[in-house]
Design an enzyme around this catalytic site. Structure first.
Site, PDB file in Angstrom:
ATOM      1  N   LYS A 184       0.816  -1.214   0.000  1.00 23.58           N
ATOM      2  CA  LYS A 184       0.000   0.000   0.000  1.00 23.58           C
ATOM      3  C   LYS A 184       0.860   1.279   0.000  1.00 23.58           C
ATOM      4  O   LYS A 184       2.060   1.220   0.204  1.00 23.58           O
ATOM      5  CB  LYS A 184      -0.963  -0.034   1.192  1.00 23.58           C
ATOM      6  CG  LYS A 184      -1.922  -1.249   1.146  1.00 23.58           C
ATOM      7  CD  LYS A 184      -2.990  -1.117   0.069  1.00 23.58           C
ATOM      8  CE  LYS A 184      -3.676  -2.393  -0.377  1.00 23.58           C
ATOM      9  NZ  LYS A 184      -4.362  -3.194   0.595  1.00 23.58           N
TER      10      LYS A 184
HETATM   11  C1  LIG Z   1      -5.434  -4.385   0.852  1.00 20.91           C
HETATM   12  C2  LIG Z   1      -6.912  -4.220   0.923  1.00 20.91           C
HETATM   13  C3  LIG Z   1      -7.645  -4.560   2.066  1.00 20.91           C
HETATM   14  C4  LIG Z   1      -7.053  -5.321   3.206  1.00 20.91           C
HETATM   15  O1  LIG Z   1      -6.058  -4.629   3.853  1.00 20.91           O
HETATM   16  P1  LIG Z   1      -5.271  -5.378   5.031  1.00 20.91           P
HETATM   17  O2  LIG Z   1      -4.550  -4.267   5.723  1.00 20.91           O
HETATM   18  O3  LIG Z   1      -4.351  -6.354   4.365  1.00 20.91           O
HETATM   19  O4  LIG Z   1      -6.265  -6.030   5.894  1.00 20.91           O
HETATM   20  C5  LIG Z   1      -8.985  -4.252   2.118  1.00 20.91           C
HETATM   21  N1  LIG Z   1      -9.599  -3.664   1.079  1.00 20.91           N
HETATM   22  C6  LIG Z   1      -8.944  -3.345  -0.047  1.00 20.91           C
HETATM   23  C7  LIG Z   1      -9.689  -2.662  -1.150  1.00 20.91           C
HETATM   24  C8  LIG Z   1      -7.579  -3.633  -0.174  1.00 20.91           C
HETATM   25  O5  LIG Z   1      -6.939  -3.361  -1.311  1.00 20.91           O
END
Ligand SMILES: *Cc1c(COP(=O)(O)O)cnc(C)c1O
Length: 390
Positions: A184
């Site tokens: 991210k």
């Molecule tokens: C990455 C992601 C998540 C989950 O995030 P985590 O921190 O790994 O739980 C949820 N929603 C979307 C749209 C994502 O891309």
């Protein structure tokens, strides 16, 4: 052609993050403590949020939100198929029913008109996802939610730092969950943050940590008490100070990361504008895009190859790509449980068939960007469908 494979989304961790983690490891406090508190307050200030709750994932933030709202068996939550499974799995996990509705063709965000049509007496909430970092149409969603007394929950895993009508995503009164997963825009390896009203987050904090009325880290502070009450069967979702050590510095560096993302987007847009084989990401007025992803869509009639082959051709040129997302209703669990066909959500399905995300991250050099552009251009030109004379 480049000799090294270009990874789709490697992390960008500097010496500051490393030093801060080492400082934490050498301190007497490695789990939730002073650095997590500092990261929470700095994150809240950055997003202009009333408060913030640091957790070990975005999934935890969404799950905690549903539990805190008391959403469960017999309830329905309207959400989008164009998301990662986590956004919808948490609805199942609390025993509620996810109601998937189609997306808007330009942004691939949840379509407010489809939300309106899906509201029933059982609907409790709308869970919107800011796909790729482009904010969903929150004014329309909010007005539907308000008129039916529904909660709005925001999955902002892609949306740091996005804005909608000059307000940062996460600054409003909807619980908003951010992700600091390794890929991210801001990473703590694993991690997440929930923003929203302070009183809601106080309740959520209890639910997120064993349902204990006092926090464990305070119990062990100087003068802290051994006594605590369990007021609910809570989860174990707290962030550690080791993760927060990464987050504090990643947050400081975020403006620089974003500047680089925007430059790369500018270079892609300029290079691909003339290629009739591609549809480029759309940015609506009144939003600031977080540019987590740069998804392109292939124009089916213009190419002799499909999306899967396009990805293979780029891989052969040592360019890593990904697909966001396999729509939720195509996954076996949701398909079978709710008897869904791909074309029940035609916009999501049609776009899935022809979408791929190009590398977009602040680690990329000028050469990396040039290599992606050259590879995409080459694949599009080689597999272009010749137009028949009229
Ligand atoms: C990455 C992601 C998540 C989950 O995030 P985590 O921190 O790994 O739980 C949820 N929603 C979307 C749209 C994502 O891309």
């Amino acid at each position: 052609m480049r000799s090294e494979f270009l990874s789709f989304s490697p992390p960008l961790i500097g010496q500051e993050e490393i030093d801060e983690v080492v400082d934490t490891l050498r301190s007497d406090w490695i789990t939730t403590g002073p650095k997590t508190r500092r990261f929470e307050s700095e994150f809240a200030a950055d997003r202009q949020a009333e408060a913030a709750l640091a957790l070990n994932s975005c999934t935890a933030g969404l799950h905690t939100t549903l539990l805190t709202m008391g959403i469960g068996a017999g309830d329905e939550v309207i959400t989008t198929p164009m998301t990662f499974a986590a956004s919808v799995n948490v609805i199942e996990l609390v025993g509620a029913k996810p109601v998937l509705v189609d997306v808007e063709p330009d942004t691939l965000n949840i379509d407010p008109r489809a939300v309106e049509r899906a509201v029933t007496a059982k609907t409790r909430a709308v869970l919107a996802v800011h796909y790729a970092g482009h904010p969903a149409d929150m004014a329309a969603i909010q007005s539907i939610a308000d008129s039916h007394q529904l909660a709005v929950i925001e999955d902002a895993a892609h949306a740091i730092p996005a804005s909608y009508r000059d307000r940062p995503i996460g600054s409003g009164s909807n619980p908003t969950a951010f992700s600091f997963y390794a890929t991210k825009n801001l990473t703590t390896g694993e991690g997440g943050m929930l923003t929203g009203p302070a009183d809601f987050l106080e309740e959520a904090r209890v639910i997120s940590l064993h349902g204990m009325s006092r926090e464990a880290w305070k119990r062990y502070e100087k003068g802290g008490s051994w006594r605590y009450d369990v007021v609910a069967p809570g989860c174990k979702y707290n962030m550690t100070d080791i993760q927060a050590s990464l987050g504090i510095w990643q947050l400081k560096k975020l403006p620089l990361f974003q500047q680089r993302r925007a430059e790369i987007v500018g270079a892609y847009n300029a290079a691909f504008q003339e290629l009739g084989e591609l549809e480029l990401p759309v940015v609506r007025d009144n939003v600031e895009h977080a540019w987590h992803l740069y998804p392109i869509r292939l124009v089916a009639d213009a190419l002799r190859i499909g999306r899967d082959e396009f990805i293979e051709e780029l891989k052969a040129r040592r360019i890593g790509t990904s697909v966001h997302f396999i729509p939720i209703h195509i996954h076996p669990f949701y398909r079978d449980k709710y008897g869904l066909e791909p074309n029940d959500l035609p916009v999501a399905n049609d776009n899935f068939e022809r979408i791929l995300s190009l590398p977009l991250n602040p680690r990329m050099s000028e050469q990396d960007v040039a290599d992606v552009i050259e590879a995409v251009d080459d694949v599009a030109r080689r597999h272009r469908r010749r137009r028949r004379a009229a």
